[in-house]
Design a protein around this motif. Structure first.
Motif, PDB file in Angstrom:
ATOM      1  N   PRO A   1      37.983  48.373  31.465  1.00 12.12           N
ATOM      2  CA  PRO A   1      38.371  47.257  32.344  1.00 12.12           C
ATOM      3  C   PRO A   1      38.971  47.716  33.665  1.00 12.12           C
ATOM      4  O   PRO A   1      39.864  48.568  33.702  1.00 12.12           O
ATOM      5  N   LEU A   2      38.454  47.172  34.738  1.00 14.05           N
ATOM      6  CA  LEU A   2      38.973  47.437  36.073  1.00 14.05           C
ATOM      7  C   LEU A   2      39.212  46.092  36.745  1.00 14.05           C
ATOM      8  O   LEU A   2      38.346  45.224  36.717  1.00 14.05           O
ATOM      9  N   THR A   3      40.361  45.923  37.322  1.00 15.78           N
ATOM     10  CA  THR A   3      40.709  44.635  37.915  1.00 15.78           C
ATOM     11  C   THR A   3      40.013  44.448  39.260  1.00 15.78           C
ATOM     12  O   THR A   3      39.569  45.428  39.886  1.00 15.78           O
ATOM     13  N   PRO A   4      39.935  43.201  39.717  1.00 18.09           N
ATOM     14  CA  PRO A   4      39.365  42.947  41.049  1.00 18.09           C
ATOM     15  C   PRO A   4      40.194  43.568  42.166  1.00 18.09           C
ATOM     16  O   PRO A   4      39.749  43.591  43.319  1.00 18.09           O
ATOM     17  N   HIS A   5      41.386  44.067  41.819  1.00 16.94           N
ATOM     18  CA  HIS A   5      42.257  44.664  42.823  1.00 16.94           C
ATOM     19  C   HIS A   5      42.335  46.183  42.685  1.00 16.94           C
ATOM     20  O   HIS A   5      43.175  46.819  43.314  1.00 16.94           O
ATOM     21  N   SER A   6      41.456  46.757  41.878  1.00 16.06           N
ATOM     22  CA  SER A   6      41.448  48.206  41.716  1.00 16.06           C
ATOM     23  C   SER A   6      40.961  48.879  42.997  1.00 16.06           C
ATOM     24  O   SER A   6      40.360  48.237  43.872  1.00 16.06           O
TER      25      SER A   6
ATOM     26  N   TYR B   1      31.285  48.270  35.347  1.00 11.91           N
ATOM     27  CA  TYR B   1      31.783  48.426  36.717  1.00 11.91           C
ATOM     28  C   TYR B   1      31.188  49.689  37.321  1.00 11.91           C
ATOM     29  O   TYR B   1      31.012  50.690  36.623  1.00 11.91           O
TER      30      TYR B   1
ATOM     31  N   TYR C   1      31.215  43.757  39.906  1.00 11.01           N
ATOM     32  CA  TYR C   1      32.048  43.311  41.026  1.00 11.01           C
ATOM     33  C   TYR C   1      31.278  42.334  41.913  1.00 11.01           C
ATOM     34  O   TYR C   1      30.056  42.446  42.071  1.00 11.01           O
TER      35      TYR C   1
END
Length: 411
Positions: free
Chosen positions: A186-191, A224, A228
């Protein structure tokens, strides 16, 4: 034959290794594959290239960054395609720009060192030059490839180096970025990786990424950077324009492209055959490069929408398996009277008649069988298809009957 896994860019220290082929391909390959690969036989090149082969109206070649395991430019089909001046090897260089010696100190540090071969195959599908003795050629054979090496067979690449590579592509004036790598972590939209993707889009760069090869269970799963916003996520299709069994499904899929028995260039010379969404993504990136050359004033999201809108569909809209459909390179380049901002649901192009199935001859070696699968013509008295897994047949038959096996998500 199991599909070769796509190279992964994992978050943190646990990067997954890049693939080393399908167990049959070695390199250099002394002999070229003479026939035109099946994935190119469905293209009428006179129509595809009637306006451009990858250069704009001013003669400038479109620049495609290949973020991968490197691109070996000693293959004759890639020698003139690769921009060594702006290439970079993130595994050879420290953050301050000095050269490390953890690998072969004699290896080039400009992104052209590819002991794995994965990135060289990806680059060939995009921009391999024509060569006597082979029917294989890139979809945009006058485009330029920027080699950005950030992964290897040890899984040395991670989300941080992938973000750095995207920013390097921006600095190198890339028009298109191809990322044939993925992570399910999991990678956030703010990574930082998400931020790098958005920076590329803000510079009007088309970002194309492979969906991943963990789709045998049929369950949707985000990968990812493919999932995105704004990234053109590419799944794999087979000769029937069905999802290849290994191809990851999900609501982020933009389109599908051929990904089974794909012919491409390998280090030092020749070609071999491989499978995976890693090789579907550059097929689409090649189409994006041609659109960029023909329509340099179009926005990146308009090029993405054009590819999605002109894809060959089997449903009225978008599904979890092939997105808006299987990419149609010729239609993308010819049904382009005006730009569109987003695709819309409609019947789309008519589905092609599936080829007949035939048994393979006795006595073939694995490599001979792979080459035959990869080069069989379409509709010429029947063709052979790769038998990847029995589960794939069950899945496909069930889907055609209108029900999916347990665990197979449907839209």
């Amino acid at each position: 034959m199991a599909p070769a896994a796509a190279a992964h860019a994992a978050d943190g220290a646990d990067g997954a290794p890049a693939p080393q082929g399908n167990g049959v391909c070695t390199f250099p390959m002394k002999q070229q594959i003479k026939e035109r690969p099946w994935a190119l036989q469905r293209i009428v090149f006179d129509q595809l290239w009637q306006d451009t082969k990858g250069r704009d109206a001013h003669g400038r070649p479109v620049r495609v960054a290949v973020i991968d395991t490197g691109v070996d430019n000693t293959n004759p089909q890639l020698t003139e395609a690769v921009d060594t001046k702006h290439g970079w090897d993130f595994l050879h260089h420290t953050k301050d720009g000095s050269t490390e010696t953890a690998e072969d100190p004699k290896a080039p540090t400009d992104g052209t060192y590819d002991p794995v071969g994965h990135g060289t195959k990806v680059a060939g599908i995009i921009a391999a030059r024509p060569r006597a003795g082979t029917g294989f050629v890139g979809l945009a054979p006058e485009a330029t490839v920027i080699p950005l090496r950030q992964n290897d067979e040890k899984g040395s690449g991670n989300a941080a180096t992938l973000a750095q590579a995207i920013r390097k592509a921006i600095a190198a004036d890339a028009d298109v970025i191809n990322i044939s790598q993925d992570t399910t972590k999991p990678l956030t939209p703010h990574s930082d990786l998400a931020a790098a993707v958005q920076e590329a889009r803000h510079k009007n760069i088309v970002v194309v990424a492979s969906a991943g090869n963990d789709g045998l269970d049929g369950r949707p799963k985000d990968t990812y950077p493919a999932s995105y916003e704004g990234v053109l996520a590419v799944a794999s299709s087979d000769r029937n324009n069905e999802r290849a069994p290994f191809s990851q499904s999900g609501d982020f899929i933009g389109v599908a492209a051929p990904g089974v028995d794909m012919v491409s260039t390998v280090p030092k010379g020749g070609q071999c055959v491989d499978n995976g969404t890693s090789f579907s993504a550059p097929y689409v990136a090649g189409v994006a490069a041609l659109l960029k050359a023909k329509h340099p004033d179009w926005k990146e999201y308009q090029i993405v929408a054009q590819i999605e809108q002109t894809a060959e569909r089997t449903v009225n809209g978008r599904d979890l398996f092939v997105g808006w459909g299987v990419v149609d390179p010729v239609r993308a380049l010819t049904d382009d009277a005006r730009p569109i901002d987003r695709p819309s649901a409609n019947s789309g192009p008519a589905k092609a008649t599936p080829p007949d199935l035939t048994a393979w001859p006795d006595g073939e070696s694995p490599q001979e069988r792979l080459v035959r699968y990869a080069t069989y013509g379409l509709g010429a008295g029947g063709v052979a298809v790769a038998v990847i897994a029995g589960a794939a047949v069950v899945w496909r038959d069930a889907r055609k009957r209108g029900r999916a096996p347990a665990g197979d998500a449907r839209q």
